[in-house]
Motif scaffolding. Structure first.
Motif, PDB file in Angstrom:
ATOM      1  N   UNK A  18     -12.214   1.178   8.446  1.00  9.80           N
ATOM      2  CA  UNK A  18     -12.078   1.435   9.889  1.00  9.80           C
ATOM      3  C   UNK A  18     -10.920   0.657  10.485  1.00  9.80           C
ATOM      4  N   UNK A  19     -10.768  -0.601  10.082  1.00 14.10           N
ATOM      5  CA  UNK A  19      -9.771  -1.477  10.699  1.00 14.10           C
ATOM      6  C   UNK A  19      -8.366  -1.309  10.117  1.00 14.10           C
ATOM      7  N   UNK A  20      -8.264  -0.903   8.859  1.00 10.87           N
ATOM      8  CA  UNK A  20      -6.942  -0.794   8.229  1.00 10.87           C
ATOM      9  C   UNK A  20      -6.371   0.606   8.445  1.00 10.87           C
ATOM     10  N   UNK A  21      -5.257   0.738   9.175  1.00 13.36           N
ATOM     11  CA  UNK A  21      -4.660   2.066   9.435  1.00 13.36           C
ATOM     12  C   UNK A  21      -4.246   2.800   8.163  1.00 13.36           C
ATOM     13  N   UNK A  22      -3.911   2.052   7.099  1.00 14.47           N
ATOM     14  CA  UNK A  22      -3.482   2.697   5.849  1.00 14.47           C
ATOM     15  C   UNK A  22      -4.618   3.479   5.202  1.00 14.47           C
ATOM     16  N   UNK A  23      -5.852   3.181   5.584  1.00  8.80           N
ATOM     17  CA  UNK A  23      -7.010   3.862   4.991  1.00  8.80           C
ATOM     18  C   UNK A  23      -7.594   4.923   5.914  1.00  8.80           C
ATOM     19  N   UNK A  24      -6.836   5.306   6.939  1.00 10.04           N
ATOM     20  CA  UNK A  24      -7.299   6.364   7.836  1.00 10.04           C
ATOM     21  C   UNK A  24      -6.916   7.727   7.270  1.00 10.04           C
ATOM     22  N   UNK A  25      -7.433   8.006   6.085  1.00  9.81           N
ATOM     23  CA  UNK A  25      -7.174   9.271   5.402  1.00  9.81           C
ATOM     24  C   UNK A  25      -8.513   9.969   5.166  1.00  9.81           C
ATOM     25  N   UNK A  26      -8.482  11.275   4.866  1.00 13.44           N
ATOM     26  CA  UNK A  26      -9.749  11.984   4.645  1.00 13.44           C
ATOM     27  C   UNK A  26     -10.622  11.356   3.567  1.00 13.44           C
ATOM     28  N   UNK A  27     -10.018  10.923   2.449  1.00 12.16           N
ATOM     29  CA  UNK A  27     -10.813  10.370   1.354  1.00 12.16           C
ATOM     30  C   UNK A  27     -11.609   9.157   1.813  1.00 12.16           C
ATOM     31  N   UNK A  28     -10.976   8.267   2.560  1.00 13.70           N
ATOM     32  CA  UNK A  28     -11.670   7.059   3.009  1.00 13.70           C
ATOM     33  C   UNK A  28     -12.578   7.343   4.210  1.00 13.70           C
ATOM     34  N   UNK A  29     -12.314   8.409   4.931  1.00 10.32           N
ATOM     35  CA  UNK A  29     -13.245   8.837   5.982  1.00 10.32           C
ATOM     36  C   UNK A  29     -14.583   9.234   5.345  1.00 10.32           C
TER      37      UNK A  29
ATOM     38  N   UNK B  33     -13.604  -1.504  -7.378  1.00 10.72           N
ATOM     39  CA  UNK B  33     -13.088  -2.269  -8.515  1.00 10.72           C
ATOM     40  C   UNK B  33     -11.796  -1.677  -9.068  1.00 10.72           C
ATOM     41  N   UNK B  34     -11.705  -0.337  -9.077  1.00 10.20           N
ATOM     42  CA  UNK B  34     -10.509   0.319  -9.614  1.00 10.20           C
ATOM     43  C   UNK B  34      -9.641   0.915  -8.503  1.00 10.20           C
ATOM     44  N   UNK B  35      -9.898   0.520  -7.266  1.00  8.91           N
ATOM     45  CA  UNK B  35      -9.166   1.086  -6.134  1.00  8.91           C
ATOM     46  C   UNK B  35      -8.243   0.022  -5.544  1.00  8.91           C
ATOM     47  N   UNK B  36      -6.963   0.139  -5.830  1.00  5.86           N
ATOM     48  CA  UNK B  36      -6.007  -0.849  -5.358  1.00  5.86           C
ATOM     49  C   UNK B  36      -5.863  -0.828  -3.846  1.00  5.86           C
ATOM     50  N   UNK B  37      -5.954   0.363  -3.252  1.00  2.24           N
ATOM     51  CA  UNK B  37      -5.761   0.460  -1.805  1.00  2.24           C
ATOM     52  C   UNK B  37      -6.826  -0.309  -1.040  1.00  2.24           C
ATOM     53  N   UNK B  38      -8.081  -0.185  -1.472  1.00  5.28           N
ATOM     54  CA  UNK B  38      -9.167  -0.894  -0.788  1.00  5.28           C
ATOM     55  C   UNK B  38      -9.033  -2.393  -1.002  1.00  5.28           C
ATOM     56  N   UNK B  39      -8.719  -2.811  -2.236  1.00  4.98           N
ATOM     57  CA  UNK B  39      -8.560  -4.243  -2.501  1.00  4.98           C
ATOM     58  C   UNK B  39      -7.390  -4.818  -1.705  1.00  4.98           C
ATOM     59  N   UNK B  40      -6.293  -4.072  -1.608  1.00  4.91           N
ATOM     60  CA  UNK B  40      -5.150  -4.531  -0.819  1.00  4.91           C
ATOM     61  C   UNK B  40      -5.505  -4.618   0.659  1.00  4.91           C
ATOM     62  N   UNK B  41      -6.229  -3.623   1.165  1.00  2.00           N
ATOM     63  CA  UNK B  41      -6.652  -3.634   2.565  1.00  2.00           C
ATOM     64  C   UNK B  41      -7.579  -4.809   2.845  1.00  2.00           C
ATOM     65  N   UNK B  42      -8.461  -5.121   1.886  1.00  2.00           N
ATOM     66  CA  UNK B  42      -9.364  -6.257   2.050  1.00  2.00           C
ATOM     67  C   UNK B  42      -8.576  -7.565   2.124  1.00  2.00           C
ATOM     68  N   UNK B  43      -7.541  -7.690   1.272  1.00  2.00           N
ATOM     69  CA  UNK B  43      -6.701  -8.890   1.315  1.00  2.00           C
ATOM     70  C   UNK B  43      -5.955  -8.984   2.637  1.00  2.00           C
ATOM     71  N   UNK B  44      -5.475  -7.834   3.140  1.00  3.15           N
ATOM     72  CA  UNK B  44      -4.791  -7.850   4.438  1.00  3.15           C
ATOM     73  C   UNK B  44      -5.739  -8.268   5.549  1.00  3.15           C
ATOM     74  N   UNK B  45      -6.986  -7.792   5.463  1.00  5.72           N
ATOM     75  CA  UNK B  45      -7.975  -8.145   6.474  1.00  5.72           C
ATOM     76  C   UNK B  45      -8.272  -9.639   6.439  1.00  5.72           C
ATOM     77  N   UNK B  46      -8.396 -10.212   5.223  1.00  4.15           N
ATOM     78  CA  UNK B  46      -8.633 -11.644   5.102  1.00  4.15           C
ATOM     79  C   UNK B  46      -7.431 -12.443   5.604  1.00  4.15           C
ATOM     80  N   UNK B  47      -6.215 -11.949   5.273  1.00  3.44           N
ATOM     81  CA  UNK B  47      -5.017 -12.622   5.752  1.00  3.44           C
ATOM     82  C   UNK B  47      -4.904 -12.593   7.257  1.00  3.44           C
ATOM     83  N   UNK B  48      -5.271 -11.452   7.868  1.00  2.31           N
ATOM     84  CA  UNK B  48      -5.252 -11.343   9.321  1.00  2.31           C
ATOM     85  C   UNK B  48      -6.259 -12.298   9.945  1.00  2.31           C
TER      86      UNK B  48
END
Length: 322
Positions: free
Chosen positions: A53-64, A295-310
């Motif tokens: 919800x918070x990461x704009x990069x994940x506002x795609x149909x798959x992550x919806x 575990x095998x999804x780089x986009x979610x792991x990267x978004x999680x790191x961005x969220x922690x960094x923010x």
């Protein structure tokens, strides 16, 4: 009223509550395990909802769709686990007839919704892989919102009818349900009536909410497999398949366990098997979903790191200002 009618009425007295037998050994240990599992389910699936919800990069149909599935899993698990833990703590394994009806309704309603939601996710993967140039045009916000809402709407009326059929039956004799929660097979085994029409209704509904969505998923993956095999690059094939492997794993686990419980013929051994399988689709799969999809999804792991960094940046800023 003659004597035969009086005896019939007495023998078919209405049961006001049921006893959920489940597993009553080692209640303290089971409570600890279920509490830890329930907490992990809420945290894991809740984290997916927050990150997507918070990461704009994940506002795609798959992550919806993934966000919708995670929210649904939290609700689905909350139908059974809190009551199971309460029973273990109090030692009172009773559940009233209305509470049993409510639990069963939400269980099969949310379960039926998940079947169609998994089918919608398979269709989304089909469009992304087989029709990439038209993907965003076809899978726009209105379409994907309609597919999620439609998954709920399709499930609601048939489950209401199913609940009405089951709880219009007379329950007599034993009120002990050899299960963790109110479910269709153990409830039907306690009814003292001709169950042919009810079992047929269960079979038809199970076919509708298990087989039909599964066939839609199968059709989608047949087309996906053809598209992957036509790719010239082995790296491309592997990358494309990895985007579907998580969803395919969940589908196999969820549909496999549900089909065995609701579609296979009843046998003396089926009660114990169904109890174990019920833990798979009501507890284990919701617990594993966050791991399977991240575990095998780089986009979610990267978004999680961005969220922690923010979050760390905001904390540092707050300290400086104070």
């Amino acid at each position: 009223m003659d004597l035969g009618q009086a005896n019939s009425k007495q023998n078919h007295s209405t049961v006001q509550e049921f006893i959920l037998l489940g597993y009553q050994e080692y209640p303290a240990l089971l409570f600890t395990v279920f509490l830890a599992t329930y907490t992990a389910i809420l945290l894991g699936n809740g984290l997916i909802v927050v990150v997507t919800t918070l990461d704009p990069a994940l506002h795609t149909p798959m992550y919806f769709f993934l966000r919708s599935l995670s929210g649904l899993e939290m609700c689905y698990t909350s139908v059974t686990l809190p009551k199971m833990m309460a029973n273990l703590v109090s030692g009172d394994h009773s559940i009233s007839l209305p509470a049993c009806a409510s639990q069963l309704f939400f269980l099969i309603f949310l379960g039926g919704t998940e079947c169609f939601l998994l089918a919608a996710m398979a269709y989304d993967r089909y469009l992304a892989i087989c029709l990439p140039l038209h993907y965003m045009t076809i899978m726009n916000h209105r379409v994907r919102m309609g597919m999620v809402v439609g998954s709920f709407v399709i499930s609601l009326p048939m489950q209401l009818v199913q609940i009405g059929i089951i709880f219009s039956l007379p329950f007599c004799g034993s009120n002990e349900i050899d299960h963790f929660f109110c479910d269709i097979p153990p409830l039907l085994s306690l009814a003292c009536a001709d169950l042919h029409s009810n079992e047929l209704a269960v079979y038809i509904e199970s076919t509708t909410f298990v087989i039909i969505p599964f066939l839609l998923i199968l059709a989608s993956y047949v087309q996906i497999a053809k598209a992957i095999l036509r790719m010239p690059s082995a790296t491309g094939r592997q990358r494309t398949f990895s985007t579907c492997s998580s969803h395919l794993t969940v589908v196999i686990l969820f549909y496999g366990s549900a089909a065995i419980v609701y579609l296979r013929p009843k046998t003396p051994e089926s009660v114990k098997v169904n109890k174990l399988l019920s833990l798979l689709y009501t507890v284990i799969i919701p617990l594993c979903n966050p791991l399977i999809y991240t575990l095998r999804n780089r986009e979610v792991k990267t978004a999680f790191k961005r969220l922690l960094g923010r979050k760390r940046t905001l904390e540092v800023g707050t300290r400086i200002m104070s």
